[in-house]
Design a protein around this motif. Structure first.
Motif, PDB file in Angstrom:
ATOM      1  N   THR A  33      24.995 -15.779  -5.303  1.00 55.40           N
ATOM      2  CA  THR A  33      23.726 -15.622  -4.588  1.00 55.40           C
ATOM      3  C   THR A  33      22.905 -14.428  -5.053  1.00 55.40           C
ATOM      4  OG1 THR A  33      24.635 -14.213  -2.832  1.00 55.40           O
ATOM      5  CG2 THR A  33      24.833 -16.606  -2.553  1.00 55.40           C
ATOM      6  N   LYS A  34      23.546 -13.504  -5.776  1.00 53.25           N
ATOM      7  CA  LYS A  34      22.914 -12.252  -6.229  1.00 53.25           C
ATOM      8  C   LYS A  34      22.539 -11.339  -5.058  1.00 53.25           C
ATOM      9  CE  LYS A  34      23.130 -13.773 -10.451  1.00 53.25           C
ATOM     10  NZ  LYS A  34      23.749 -15.067 -10.171  1.00 53.25           N
ATOM     11  N   VAL A  35      23.195 -11.547  -3.912  1.00 53.03           N
ATOM     12  CA  VAL A  35      22.976 -10.700  -2.736  1.00 53.03           C
ATOM     13  C   VAL A  35      24.149  -9.736  -2.608  1.00 53.03           C
ATOM     14  CG1 VAL A  35      22.766 -10.622  -0.227  1.00 53.03           C
ATOM     15  CG2 VAL A  35      21.647 -12.457  -1.526  1.00 53.03           C
ATOM     16  N   PHE A  36      23.844  -8.435  -2.547  1.00 59.41           N
ATOM     17  CA  PHE A  36      24.886  -7.438  -2.341  1.00 59.41           C
ATOM     18  C   PHE A  36      25.227  -7.463  -0.854  1.00 59.41           C
ATOM     19  CE2 PHE A  36      26.913  -3.240  -2.570  1.00 59.41           C
ATOM     20  CZ  PHE A  36      27.581  -3.358  -3.778  1.00 59.41           C
ATOM     21  N   HIS A  37      26.148  -8.326  -0.507  1.00 59.70           N
ATOM     22  CA  HIS A  37      26.380  -8.792   0.861  1.00 59.70           C
ATOM     23  C   HIS A  37      27.204  -7.793   1.683  1.00 59.70           C
ATOM     24  CE1 HIS A  37      26.867 -11.598   4.113  1.00 59.70           C
ATOM     25  NE2 HIS A  37      28.135 -11.805   3.884  1.00 59.70           N
ATOM     26  N   LEU A  38      26.583  -6.671   2.082  1.00 55.17           N
ATOM     27  CA  LEU A  38      27.276  -5.690   2.912  1.00 55.17           C
ATOM     28  C   LEU A  38      27.540  -6.218   4.320  1.00 55.17           C
ATOM     29  CD1 LEU A  38      25.639  -2.280   1.896  1.00 55.17           C
ATOM     30  CD2 LEU A  38      27.857  -3.220   1.215  1.00 55.17           C
ATOM     31  N   ASN A 173      25.787 -17.627 -13.668  1.00 55.40           N
ATOM     32  CA  ASN A 173      25.177 -17.224 -14.940  1.00 55.40           C
ATOM     33  C   ASN A 173      23.686 -17.551 -14.993  1.00 55.40           C
ATOM     34  OD1 ASN A 173      27.490 -16.132 -16.122  1.00 55.40           O
ATOM     35  ND2 ASN A 173      28.175 -18.127 -16.869  1.00 55.40           N
ATOM     36  N   ASN A 174      23.332 -18.750 -14.539  1.00 50.84           N
ATOM     37  CA  ASN A 174      21.922 -19.169 -14.593  1.00 50.84           C
ATOM     38  C   ASN A 174      21.734 -20.342 -13.634  1.00 50.84           C
ATOM     39  OD1 ASN A 174      19.361 -20.288 -15.317  1.00 50.84           O
ATOM     40  ND2 ASN A 174      19.495 -19.264 -17.290  1.00 50.84           N
ATOM     41  N   ASP A 175      21.200 -20.056 -12.436  1.00 47.85           N
ATOM     42  CA  ASP A 175      21.080 -21.112 -11.441  1.00 47.85           C
ATOM     43  C   ASP A 175      20.071 -22.190 -11.835  1.00 47.85           C
ATOM     44  OD1 ASP A 175      19.056 -19.259 -11.237  1.00 47.85           O
ATOM     45  OD2 ASP A 175      18.811 -19.484  -9.076  1.00 47.85           O
ATOM     46  N   ILE A 176      19.021 -21.809 -12.544  1.00 50.22           N
ATOM     47  CA  ILE A 176      18.010 -22.788 -12.973  1.00 50.22           C
ATOM     48  C   ILE A 176      18.601 -23.754 -13.989  1.00 50.22           C
ATOM     49  CG2 ILE A 176      15.791 -23.101 -14.130  1.00 50.22           C
ATOM     50  CD1 ILE A 176      14.926 -20.420 -12.989  1.00 50.22           C
ATOM     51  N   LEU A 177      19.322 -23.194 -14.973  1.00 48.14           N
ATOM     52  CA  LEU A 177      19.961 -24.037 -15.976  1.00 48.14           C
ATOM     53  C   LEU A 177      21.035 -24.905 -15.346  1.00 48.14           C
ATOM     54  CD1 LEU A 177      20.078 -24.728 -18.979  1.00 48.14           C
ATOM     55  CD2 LEU A 177      21.779 -22.911 -19.269  1.00 48.14           C
ATOM     56  N   GLY A 178      21.717 -24.359 -14.325  1.00 45.01           N
ATOM     57  CA  GLY A 178      22.736 -25.137 -13.631  1.00 45.01           C
ATOM     58  C   GLY A 178      22.149 -26.359 -12.958  1.00 45.01           C
ATOM     59  N   GLU A 179      20.972 -26.204 -12.355  1.00 47.89           N
ATOM     60  CA  GLU A 179      20.315 -27.337 -11.705  1.00 47.89           C
ATOM     61  C   GLU A 179      19.856 -28.376 -12.728  1.00 47.89           C
ATOM     62  OE1 GLU A 179      17.221 -25.880  -9.198  1.00 47.89           O
ATOM     63  OE2 GLU A 179      18.596 -25.474  -7.536  1.00 47.89           O
ATOM     64  N   TYR A 181      21.497 -29.238 -15.226  1.00 48.09           N
ATOM     65  CA  TYR A 181      22.698 -30.034 -15.508  1.00 48.09           C
ATOM     66  C   TYR A 181      23.218 -30.756 -14.269  1.00 48.09           C
ATOM     67  CZ  TYR A 181      23.099 -28.167 -20.228  1.00 48.09           C
ATOM     68  OH  TYR A 181      22.877 -27.861 -21.547  1.00 48.09           O
ATOM     69  N   GLY A 182      22.420 -30.798 -13.205  1.00 49.51           N
ATOM     70  CA  GLY A 182      22.765 -31.604 -12.035  1.00 49.51           C
ATOM     71  C   GLY A 182      23.556 -30.896 -10.965  1.00 49.51           C
ATOM     72  N   ILE A 183      23.641 -29.582 -11.016  1.00 56.24           N
ATOM     73  CA  ILE A 183      24.382 -28.827 -10.001  1.00 56.24           C
ATOM     74  C   ILE A 183      23.432 -28.464  -8.863  1.00 56.24           C
ATOM     75  CG2 ILE A 183      25.739 -26.757  -9.525  1.00 56.24           C
ATOM     76  CD1 ILE A 183      26.522 -26.699 -12.464  1.00 56.24           C
ATOM     77  N   ASN A 184      23.810 -28.794  -7.664  1.00 56.71           N
ATOM     78  CA  ASN A 184      23.002 -28.495  -6.488  1.00 56.71           C
ATOM     79  C   ASN A 184      23.234 -27.040  -6.087  1.00 56.71           C
ATOM     80  OD1 ASN A 184      21.848 -28.269  -3.912  1.00 56.71           O
ATOM     81  ND2 ASN A 184      22.272 -30.417  -3.424  1.00 56.71           N
ATOM     82  N   SER A 185      22.333 -26.160  -6.476  1.00 54.80           N
ATOM     83  CA  SER A 185      22.517 -24.728  -6.241  1.00 54.80           C
ATOM     84  C   SER A 185      22.507 -24.382  -4.757  1.00 54.80           C
ATOM     85  CB  SER A 185      21.438 -23.925  -6.971  1.00 54.80           C
ATOM     86  OG  SER A 185      20.152 -24.258  -6.499  1.00 54.80           O
ATOM     87  N   LYS A 186      21.701 -25.100  -3.950  1.00 51.13           N
ATOM     88  CA  LYS A 186      21.654 -24.830  -2.509  1.00 51.13           C
ATOM     89  C   LYS A 186      22.994 -25.133  -1.854  1.00 51.13           C
ATOM     90  CE  LYS A 186      16.683 -25.648  -1.903  1.00 51.13           C
ATOM     91  NZ  LYS A 186      15.658 -26.487  -1.216  1.00 51.13           N
TER      92      LYS A 186
END
Length: 290
Positions: A33-38, A173-179, A181-186
């Motif tokens: 998520t790229k969130v520093f989840h404190l 690594n790359n959420d846009i590129l992952g989508e 290739y058919g990966i549902n990032s949400k």
């Protein structure tokens, strides 16, 4: 002297396994998520207090654990949909999401303190202790060790057998590129939030059965988890667990021979030195050179 060393090593393995649960959860959430989840610290405390309250009301510990995990999952999904996801869509600066995460932590912890007070809560499943090679071991520690290892192994085998680890690494690594290739990032984001929070809840429950928790207990272990996440910048359960145990060994050694107040300070001093020397961490992905 040998007895002291063996005791420190055993205690470090137990605390290292609990820390690794927090580390794995924090690392996967942060990477995907790229969130520093404190707010991870708040989920730790929430899970522990829910477990304590339910067992205090007479529920069996298995049912209490299940309800605690369910409540944490609902809350973290709400946080993801209402806070983190909108910020990601707006490409909000990471410092702002960090502040938002810290705010969520403060809300959770203060709410817990308001309803349950700030005293230490403990749920001891067993008071039995025994001695092996001059090492004092409690039944609760055995439960902590076995449950922690089983959870880590199940997670590791699960993501490998289902190929989920490939999707997680792709989005990390790359959420846009992952989508592309058919990966549902949400869906992946929601799933990793639930899994990561489940690890935090389990860590909180395991801590409760041995030393107990108070509202702010989650922050120290979360900061240590964040330190390991910075040291190990790749999604690898084996490395995360190993570094967690080594860090716990270092902290327990410092606490035993010096002072408990030095434990976190020296931990983050080492982290700072490593960051200054090697910004990508101790264990990172090997990138192909052009």
């Amino acid at each position: 002297m040998l007895e002291i060393i063996l005791q420190i090593v055993f205690n470090s393995i137990v605390s290292g396994i609990i820390l690794s649960l927090m580390v794995i959860g924090f690392n996967y959430i942060f990477s995907v998520t790229k969130v520093f989840h404190l707010a991870h610290a708040g989920i730790f405390t929430l899970g522990a207090y829910t477990f304590w309250q339910l067992t205090d009301l007479g529920l069996h510990w298995i049912l209490a654990s299940t309800v605690s995990l369910s409540i944490a999952s609902i809350i973290i999904l709400f946080i993801e949909k209402a806070v983190y996801s909108p910020m990601t869509k707006k490409k909000t600066d990471s410092s702002v999401t960090l502040i938002a995460s810290m705010g969520i932590y403060v809300i959770i912890v203060n709410t817990i303190a308001m309803f349950f007070g700030s005293e230490n809560k403990i749920v001891s499943l067993s008071g039995d202790t025994f001695n092996i090679i001059d090492v004092i071991i409690s039944t609760n520690q055995i439960i902590q060790l076995l449950v922690g290892i089983i959870i880590i192994v199940i997670f590791y085998l699960g993501i490998k057998l289902t190929k989920l680890d490939l999707s997680l690494k792709a989005i990390a690594n790359n959420d846009i590129l992952g989508e592309v290739y058919g990966i549902n990032s949400k869906r992946i984001r929601s799933l990793v939030m639930i899994i990561g929070s489940a690890f935090a809840v389990i860590a909180g429950i395991l801590t409760t059965i041995e030393i107990g928790v108070e509202p702010h207990s989650g922050m120290n272990i979360t900061l240590s988890a964040a330190a390991v996440a910075i040291l190990v910048t790749r999604l690898d359960v084996k490395y995360l667990t190993l570094i967690s145990i080594l860090l716990a060994l270092f902290q327990n050694t410092v606490e035993w021979f010096l002072n408990a107040q030095w434990k976190e300070g020296l931990t983050f001093l080492i982290l700072l030195l490593i960051i200054l020397y090697k910004t990508e961490g101790l264990v990172s992905y090997k990138l192909r050179k052009n």
